[in-house]
Design a protein around this motif. Structure first.
Motif, PDB file in Angstrom:
ATOM      1  N   ARG A   1       8.702   7.764   3.680  1.00 24.63           N
ATOM      2  CA  ARG A   1       7.994   8.962   3.227  1.00 24.63           C
ATOM      3  C   ARG A   1       8.668   9.482   1.965  1.00 24.63           C
ATOM      4  NH1 ARG A   1       7.702  13.650   7.135  1.00 24.63           N
ATOM      5  NH2 ARG A   1       9.728  12.879   7.863  1.00 24.63           N
TER       6      ARG A   1
ATOM      7  N   GLN B   1       4.795  18.244  -1.802  1.00 25.75           N
ATOM      8  CA  GLN B   1       4.018  17.369  -0.920  1.00 25.75           C
ATOM      9  C   GLN B   1       4.952  16.401  -0.218  1.00 25.75           C
ATOM     10  OE1 GLN B   1       0.635  15.579  -2.807  1.00 25.75           O
ATOM     11  NE2 GLN B   1       0.086  14.316  -1.054  1.00 25.75           N
TER      12      GLN B   1
ATOM     13  N   GLY C   1       4.608  12.772   2.157  1.00 23.99           N
ATOM     14  CA  GLY C   1       3.686  11.761   2.658  1.00 23.99           C
ATOM     15  C   GLY C   1       4.208  10.369   2.397  1.00 23.99           C
ATOM     16  N   THR C   2       3.497   9.377   2.892  1.00 21.02           N
ATOM     17  CA  THR C   2       3.840   7.998   2.581  1.00 21.02           C
ATOM     18  C   THR C   2       3.632   7.760   1.092  1.00 21.02           C
ATOM     19  OG1 THR C   2       1.606   7.152   2.922  1.00 21.02           O
ATOM     20  CG2 THR C   2       3.033   7.300   4.883  1.00 21.02           C
TER      21      THR C   2
ATOM     22  N   GLN D   1       1.709   5.722  -0.380  1.00 20.40           N
ATOM     23  CA  GLN D   1       0.277   5.619  -0.673  1.00 20.40           C
ATOM     24  C   GLN D   1      -0.404   6.979  -0.615  1.00 20.40           C
ATOM     25  OE1 GLN D   1      -1.834   2.599   1.489  1.00 20.40           O
ATOM     26  NE2 GLN D   1      -3.815   3.133   0.625  1.00 20.40           N
ATOM     27  N   GLU D   2      -0.003   7.822   0.344  1.00 17.63           N
ATOM     28  CA  GLU D   2      -0.631   9.144   0.467  1.00 17.63           C
ATOM     29  C   GLU D   2      -0.373  10.000  -0.763  1.00 17.63           C
ATOM     30  OE1 GLU D   2      -0.514   9.664   5.352  1.00 17.63           O
ATOM     31  OE2 GLU D   2       1.103  10.476   4.107  1.00 17.63           O
ATOM     32  N   VAL D   3       0.889  10.077  -1.207  1.00 19.11           N
ATOM     33  CA  VAL D   3       1.184  10.966  -2.334  1.00 19.11           C
ATOM     34  C   VAL D   3       0.622  10.400  -3.642  1.00 19.11           C
ATOM     35  CG1 VAL D   3       3.212  12.014  -1.256  1.00 19.11           C
ATOM     36  CG2 VAL D   3       3.492   9.988  -2.692  1.00 19.11           C
ATOM     37  N   TYR D   4       0.499   9.083  -3.729  1.00 15.89           N
ATOM     38  CA  TYR D   4      -0.049   8.486  -4.952  1.00 15.89           C
ATOM     39  C   TYR D   4      -1.569   8.617  -5.001  1.00 15.89           C
ATOM     40  CZ  TYR D   4      -0.779   5.187  -8.781  1.00 15.89           C
ATOM     41  OH  TYR D   4      -1.141   4.618  -9.976  1.00 15.89           O
ATOM     42  N   ASP D   5      -2.224   8.273  -3.896  1.00 15.16           N
ATOM     43  CA  ASP D   5      -3.691   8.274  -3.883  1.00 15.16           C
ATOM     44  C   ASP D   5      -4.294   9.656  -3.660  1.00 15.16           C
ATOM     45  OD1 ASP D   5      -3.868   5.585  -4.350  1.00 15.16           O
ATOM     46  OD2 ASP D   5      -4.177   5.015  -2.261  1.00 15.16           O
ATOM     47  N   ARG D   6      -3.570  10.533  -2.960  1.00 19.55           N
ATOM     48  CA  ARG D   6      -4.135  11.849  -2.607  1.00 19.55           C
ATOM     49  C   ARG D   6      -3.168  12.973  -2.952  1.00 19.55           C
ATOM     50  NH1 ARG D   6      -5.563   8.333   1.296  1.00 19.55           N
ATOM     51  NH2 ARG D   6      -3.899   8.908   2.715  1.00 19.55           N
TER      52      ARG D   6
ATOM     53  N   ARG E   1      -1.799  16.559  -3.870  1.00 23.20           N
ATOM     54  CA  ARG E   1      -2.325  17.860  -3.453  1.00 23.20           C
ATOM     55  C   ARG E   1      -2.160  18.933  -4.522  1.00 23.20           C
ATOM     56  NH1 ARG E   1       0.108  18.051   2.733  1.00 23.20           N
ATOM     57  NH2 ARG E   1      -1.112  16.300   3.555  1.00 23.20           N
TER      58      ARG E   1
ATOM     59  N   ARG F   1     -10.135  13.090  -7.761  1.00 21.16           N
ATOM     60  CA  ARG F   1      -9.764  13.994  -6.672  1.00 21.16           C
ATOM     61  C   ARG F   1      -9.684  15.424  -7.190  1.00 21.16           C
ATOM     62  NH1 ARG F   1      -7.762  13.938  -1.667  1.00 21.16           N
ATOM     63  NH2 ARG F   1      -6.361  15.608  -1.042  1.00 21.16           N
TER      64      ARG F   1
END
Length: 352
Positions: free
Chosen positions: A207, A218, A220-221, A223-228, A230, A348
């Motif tokens: 993470r 933020q 996250g994993t 992939q989460e912080v890169y793709d989504r 906040r 996004r």
């Protein structure tokens, strides 16, 4: 129960919050990267976990036991944590073997056990053939491996790493990223790794904790912080992302430069309200001619380009400047009028 807990952790210097009430937990054997620019509070956080800095508020717990609070701080030597610094910090007058065994010797571990554990870690870190060399006879990468081996020999509850690769050249950094992750998976030590380099964080972390101005933006994993992302900060900091000002029309439709665009996901401000959206430079397409129907595209002017072999990076102007990655074969001169096509599913919405 989390292995490591930070609860409302706060530290101020000269009245300014370096770390501002952060909350974070790490499970046993998890690899967490604290990622952010210089001055965001990540090293101060690491030093509070290590017991080198006393918090002004909040607590540090390991396995449910309070180790740091404004009332009391357990000293670093009683925390069973290993720490690896940017500067290697290996003893120049000791051989590799003596450096790696040093912590066990200080703990008065019996000689036979000390030799067994030292040899095991030397082999795991690929240092066994260098056991009798001194640090001056080693490369930077080998010295950093000695520091890593020394920390692991004492079987710490938590391994703390403060930008350990920043003094190495690019090729060594790449090799050591793989080495640190391999050793993490072999030893299953809870690891907290501080870096300003998103590639390091993406390559190693289970993470990522993105920090800014003493706060957590933020978690996250990779992939989460890169793709989504906040927030605008996360979108920009994780590289290659355009943050574009827009007006929300309705649903997932926004207006930019007098044209409408569809956005696939994210947060929306409300009809008629200003907002932003982010899109990676590799998720945009440059089209020399007007796309059929002008679908999800904006007119732009080329302000410059950089040839990078595998592709070209363009700067284009839609009323706001955008970065666009295009095929190397697409060679457009400065001042050309082009169209930028947006992939809705890769855009996004952001309101932070």
């Amino acid at each position: 129960m989390p292995h490591l807990e930070l609860e409302n952790l706060t530290k101020r210097f000269a009245g300014v919050a370096s770390v501002d009430g952060i909350n974070l937990s790490a499970e046993h054997a998890e690899f967490i990267c604290l990622l952010g620019p210089s001055g965001c509070g990540k090293t101060t956080t690491l030093r509070m976990i290590a017991g080198l800095i006393e918090p002004d508020a909040g607590v540090v717990r390991v396995a449910g036991k309070v180790l740091s609070s404004p009332r009391a701080v357990t000293p670093p030597e009683r925390r069973n944590m290993g720490m690896i610094f940017q500067s290697y910090a290996v003893w120049p007058h000791m051989t590799v073997g003596q450096n790696v065994a040093y912590g066990l010797k200080m703990r008065k571990v019996p000689r036979a056990e000390r030799q067994r554990r030292t040899q095991a870690v030397l082999e795991a870190t690929k240092l066994a053939q260098l056991v009798d060399r001194y640090p001056a006879e080693l490369s930077g990468g080998q010295q950093q491996r000695v520091a890593l081996a020394r920390a692991l020999t004492s079987t710490p509850d938590i391994l703390l790493l403060d930008e350990p690769l920043s003094n190495l050249d690019a090729n060594l950094r790449s090799d050591m990223r793989l080495e640190i992750r391999r050793l993490h998976e072999e030893f299953h030590t809870t690891s907290i790794y501080v870096t300003h380099d998103q590639v390091e964080a993406m390559a190693m972390a289970d993470r990522i904790v993105v920090m800014n101005a003493g706060r957590i933006e933020q978690i996250g994993t990779p992939q989460e912080v890169y793709d989504r992302p906040r927030s605008k900060f996360v979108a920009r900091f994780l590289g290659g992302s355009n943050v574009i000002d827009a007006t929300h029309l309705s649903g997932n439709v926004v207006e930019v430069a007098g044209r409408t665009l569809e956005i696939g996901e994210g947060e929306f401000a409300g009809p008629g309200k200003p907002m932003s959206f982010c899109v990676r430079m590799h998720d945009l397409e440059l089209v020399p001619d007007v796309p059929a129907g002008g679908a999800n595209a904006l007119s732009a002017i080329v302000r410059g380009q950089t040839y990078l072999g595998t592709h070209r990076d363009y700067v284009v102007d839609i009323g706001q400047e955008l970065l666009v990655a295009a095929p190397a074969s697409l060679d457009l001169p400065r001042g050309s009028r082009v169209w930028v096509r947006f992939r809705a599913e890769r855009c996004r919405g952001l309101i932070q």
